[in-house]
Every structure is written in structure tokens, then in C-alpha cells.
Design a protein around this motif. Structure first.
Motif, PDB file in Angstrom:
ATOM      1  N   GLY A 116       2.286  22.472  15.281  1.00  0.00           N
ATOM      2  CA  GLY A 116       2.188  22.952  16.572  1.00  0.00           C
ATOM      3  C   GLY A 116       1.466  21.954  17.539  1.00  0.00           C
ATOM      4  N   SER A 117       1.260  21.022  17.362  1.00  0.00           N
ATOM      5  CA  SER A 117       0.818  19.644  17.884  1.00  0.00           C
ATOM      6  C   SER A 117       1.665  18.913  18.656  1.00  0.00           C
ATOM      7  N   ARG A 118       3.057  19.266  18.402  1.00  0.00           N
ATOM      8  CA  ARG A 118       4.165  18.504  19.013  1.00  0.00           C
ATOM      9  C   ARG A 118       5.136  19.540  19.844  1.00  0.00           C
TER      10      ARG A 118
ATOM     11  N   VAL B 107       0.824  -1.354   0.084  1.00  0.00           N
ATOM     12  CA  VAL B 107       0.000  -0.036   0.032  1.00  0.00           C
ATOM     13  C   VAL B 107       0.978   1.206   0.134  1.00  0.00           C
ATOM     14  N   VAL B 108       0.475   2.189  -0.814  1.00  0.00           N
ATOM     15  CA  VAL B 108       1.156   3.608  -0.886  1.00  0.00           C
ATOM     16  C   VAL B 108       0.520   4.529   0.136  1.00  0.00           C
ATOM     17  N   GLY B 109       1.063   4.844   1.146  1.00  0.00           N
ATOM     18  CA  GLY B 109       0.605   5.744   1.994  1.00  0.00           C
ATOM     19  C   GLY B 109       1.408   7.144   1.951  1.00  0.00           C
ATOM     20  N   GLY B 110       1.449   7.936   3.112  1.00  0.00           N
ATOM     21  CA  GLY B 110       2.177   9.225   2.988  1.00  0.00           C
ATOM     22  C   GLY B 110       2.593   9.604   4.559  1.00  0.00           C
ATOM     23  N   VAL B 111       3.626  10.631   4.322  1.00  0.00           N
ATOM     24  CA  VAL B 111       4.353  11.168   5.621  1.00  0.00           C
ATOM     25  C   VAL B 111       3.155  12.008   6.537  1.00  0.00           C
ATOM     26  N   PRO B 112       2.028  12.374   6.080  1.00  0.00           N
ATOM     27  CA  PRO B 112       1.244  13.033   7.018  1.00  0.00           C
ATOM     28  C   PRO B 112       0.760  11.998   8.022  1.00  0.00           C
TER      29      PRO B 112
ATOM     30  N   ALA C 149      -3.141  10.660  15.863  1.00  0.00           N
ATOM     31  CA  ALA C 149      -4.006   9.565  16.502  1.00  0.00           C
ATOM     32  C   ALA C 149      -5.115   9.405  15.423  1.00  0.00           C
ATOM     33  N   PRO C 150      -5.816   8.230  15.942  1.00  0.00           N
ATOM     34  CA  PRO C 150      -7.054   7.830  14.820  1.00  0.00           C
ATOM     35  C   PRO C 150      -7.958   8.708  14.651  1.00  0.00           C
TER      36      PRO C 150
ATOM     37  N   ILE D 194      -5.776   8.562   7.583  1.00  0.00           N
ATOM     38  CA  ILE D 194      -4.755   7.830   7.060  1.00  0.00           C
ATOM     39  C   ILE D 194      -4.194   6.597   8.118  1.00  0.00           C
ATOM     40  N   ARG D 195      -4.321   7.286   9.522  1.00  0.00           N
ATOM     41  CA  ARG D 195      -3.787   6.468  10.592  1.00  0.00           C
ATOM     42  C   ARG D 195      -4.740   4.953  10.803  1.00  0.00           C
TER      43      ARG D 195
END
Length: 403
Positions: free
Chosen positions: A140-142, A126-131, A160-161, A174-175
Motif C-alpha cells: 500500500g505504500s506505492r 553479499v546476499v540480500g533480498g527483494v524486501p 527509504a533508509p 536492508i537499504r
């Protein structure tokens, strides 16, 4: 939706044409693999033709499943199943009653695809992505701000899912999709492999970031605005290099099963360097003008999330190299040149489709003039720092006068 099966040869890329020569397919280190049945979901985007050609070169019997809206000249003659990879009924009819040795899903509703091929497919790639990495889309979430560098598959936290939507984009699905695919893999439904792409560049890319630079060259525009001078660094992947990563995962299912892999070119570029290479490939060097990221400006249009993503994202590809033996098959300059060549051949289509860049040159002129005027007005306040910041004394360690 009606399902059609056809043996197709050529079509035009997004309504245009290109004089580019076909690319040779790569082979696994030990020569062609054993004959197997391969289903490619997608296949008409930037990575599709080299993936299909590579599978055929390895001895696979390949079928493509896609909407049929775009056919491209570079594709070999293989059966096409036309339908929606986003609808369960069409997916079921495309997969059919039999089984597959490998299914490569480059787009579509992957959870539905995974459910349909579960226990009827030996290996799902499967092809996903870095997001999927926390802090990439919403830095800003980290804490500290943005992604950790370099981004590693197992040590960097994922979103998070139920991650909230940010910058007009939802990363939670994506997660959830990754979790679903790997959960089925853990149950023995198939060997599951995920490839996390960064920004892809190449012919037929629906996200034609390079066009923001190329069009300015064609329009005779002498300069280009980049946010923060284009000093951020983002991993990228040439389409043929991305296809190589997919093919290597197909070659080594026992090693790749159960794993996610970051995918990126061997070499890194700043956004400024990328823009300079694109401009030169298009035939002209452009002057770079810098505006701050906090100020809305057209320089933000060269990124997927309008500058709201992490300013820098470098993914670690050690696992891909060590497990699967990945190496670039096309260099960054050559990959950019191929992309620009295709854009020049398809200029009318790209001008009609546009990008997130408004190409409003009078507004750019006014914005830059106002910004430069504001900078000049700050000169008195900045003056103390021009002389107040001095070089730290240090021992001379090379040739020269010692302190």
C-alpha cells in the motif's frame, strides 16, 4: 564469545539426517579459476554446501565463519571459524590479519563485515533480498498498489533508509546495508556485488514454507486453504540455483563489481501450482480451498509476511543472465522434490519446530464451513450478475461462424 577453529566433516542437518546424495559442484565456463583465498560467512544453510563445493572446485582455499550451532553432512572438509557474525569482535578475529580474494556474506551483520574486510578483500559478494524493493513488504505504500512487474534492479525504487516497520519487519536496515556496502565499493575498498534473493527453497531452509503443505499430506489432511485460491505469482529460487548465482558473481568480479542482481528460477509458478507440486512430491494431491486474503486464514502462512506483502512479485533476472550467464542448474520440480525429500527425512525435527501455520484442523473446518454458508447466503444479491455480464460481440477470426 569464544572463537574456535576446527576442521570439521559431518554433522546432522537440524538434528536429523537425510539420504540425499551429495551434489556435484559446478565449474566456470573456462574451467577451474586461479587459486584464491575465500571466506564464506555462513555456509550451513540451504545454499552453503553448494557454494563451498563450487568455490573448492574453482581452486579457492575456503574458510567458513559461522556460529557452529549447525554442521551439515554435505559440507566438504574446510576450516571452520566459530563465532558470531553479528559481533564486531568475533568478525575481526574470524577475518584475521591477512587479506582475502573474495568474501561471500550469506548472513550476519553485513555492515560490520564490510567494514572489517574493507581494503583487505578484492571482492565482497553479499546476499540480500527483494524486501529492499519499495512496495514488496508494504504494497500500500506505492501507487499503483504493490511492486511494478517485473521488478528491475535500477528502475524500481528501493525502500527509504528510514522506512517505517511494517508487518513486524523492518526493511530500512536492508537499504542502509546495501548503501553502506556500495559506498565502500565506490571508494575502492573492494568490488561490491549484491544478490537480491526472493523466497529460497531447499534442504535445511530455516523458513520451511513447504512444510505447511507436506505436513498436511503426512497428517492425511485432504485439502489445503490458500489465500485467493493461490493465484498470486512470486519469484522463487532453488538453493542450488541461488548458489550458482553466487558462484557466477565470484567468477566474474570485474563485471559484477558495483552491481545488484535479482536472483530467481527461470520458471515461475503461481502459489497454487507451487502447492500442488509440493503435495505431489510428498505423495498425495490435495484439494485447494480458497479464502479471501482479507480474511485471516492459514493460507496466509505460506508467505513470509502473512499475506501483507505484494500479492505478486516477479523479479527481472535479465541482468544476471546477460552479465553472468546464469541458467538454472536444477529445475523447479526437481528442486521442490529435493526439498520435500529432506523434509520427509527430518519429519520429527520439523514437527517440533513448527512454522507460522498452527495446523488447527478443527478451526479450519469451522472457518471453511462458515465461509461457504456466507457465500450461499449471498446468492440472491449475486444473481443479477450471473446473467447481466455477457460476452462482448467480436468478429470470429479462426474457424467458425463469423458475426
Amino acid at each position: 564469545m569464544k572463537i574456535e577453529v576446527a576442521m570439521l566433516r559431518t554433522g546432522l542437518a537440524q538434528g536429523g539426517s537425510s539420504a540425499r546424495r551429495p551434489q556435484a559442484a559446478t565449474l566456470p565456463p573456462n574451467g577451474p579459476g586461479l587459486m584464491g583465498r575465500a571466506l564464506v560467512v555462513g555456509g550451513t544453510g540451504p545454499t552453503g554446501p553448494p557454494i563451498v563445493a563450487g568455490l573448492l572446485a574453482r581452486g579457492h582455499e575456503v574458510t567458513m565463519f559461522h556460529t557452529g550451532r549447525h554442521e551439515v553432512a554435505e559440507l566438504p572438509d574446510v576450516p571452520h571459524v566459530h563465532g558470531s557474525p553479528f559481533e564486531a569482535g568475533d568478525i575481526a578475529r574470524a577475518v584475521g590479519e591477512g587479506g582475502w580474494d573474495v568474501v561471500v556474506a550469506t548472513y550476519g551483520r553485513v555492515r560490520l563485515i564490510a567494514d572489517e574486510v574493507a581494503n583487505r578483500c578484492a571482492h565482497l559478494v553479499v546476499v540480500g533480498g527483494v524486501p529492499v524493493y519499495q512496495g514488496y513488504v508494504n504494497p500500500g505504500s506505492r501507487f499503483p498498489y504493490g511492486v511494478a512487474l517485473p521488478v528491475r534492479e535500477d528502475s524500481h525504487p528501493l525502500v527509504a533508509p528510514d522506512e517505517p516497520r511494517f508487518a513486524g519487519y523492518s526493511t530500512g536496515p536492508i537499504r542502509r546495508t546495501e548503501d553502506h556496502v556500495f559506498s565502500l565499493g565506490a571508494k575502492g575498498s573492494f568490488g561490491a556485488t549484491y544478490l537480491r534473493y526472493p523466497t529460497v527453497y531447499g534442504p535445511r531452509n530455516p523458513y520451511a514454507w513447504e512444510w505447511n503443505v507436506v505436513r498436511r499430506v503426512l497428517d492425511g489432511r485432504p485439502w489445503l486453504i490458500l489465500a485467493d485460491g493461490g493465484h498470486g505469482i512470486h519469484s522463487r529460487i532453488a538453493a542450488r540455483n541461488a548458489a550458482e548465482a553466487v558462484l557466477l558473481a565470484v567468477d566474474r568480479p570485474a563485471i559484477a563489481a558495483g552491481k545488484a542482481y535479482n536472483v530467481a528460477d527461470d520458471d515461475l509458478l503461481t502459489v497454487r501450482q507451487w502447492a500442488q507440486l509440493v503435495a505431489r512430491a510428498a505423495g498425495c494431491d490435495l484439494e485447494i480451498r480458497s479464502l479471501p486474503r482479507e480474511l485471516p486464514n492459514p493460507g496466509l502462512a505460506v508467505s513470509a509476511f502473512g499475506g501483507q506483502e505484494s500479492p505478486t512479485c516477479i523479479v527481472d533476472t535479465s541482468r544476471l543472465r546477460e552479465d553472468l550467464g546464469y541458467r538454472d542448474v536444477v529445475s523447479v520440480p526437481d528442486g521442490i522434490a529435493e526439498t520435500v525429500e529432506w523434509m520427509l527425512a527430518n519429519e520429527p525435527v520439523l514437527r517440533a519446530s513448527g512454522t507460522t501455520d498452527p495446523f488447527d484442523y478443527p478451526a479450519e473446518d469451522a472457518l471453511v464451513a462458515a465461509y461457504e454458508h456466507a457465500l450461499a447466503s449471498l446468492a440472491p444479491q449475486a444473481a443479477p450478475f450471473g446473467t447481466g455480464i455477457e460476452r462482448m460481440d467480436m468478429v470470429q477470426t479462426a474457424k467458425g461462424r463469423a458475426l
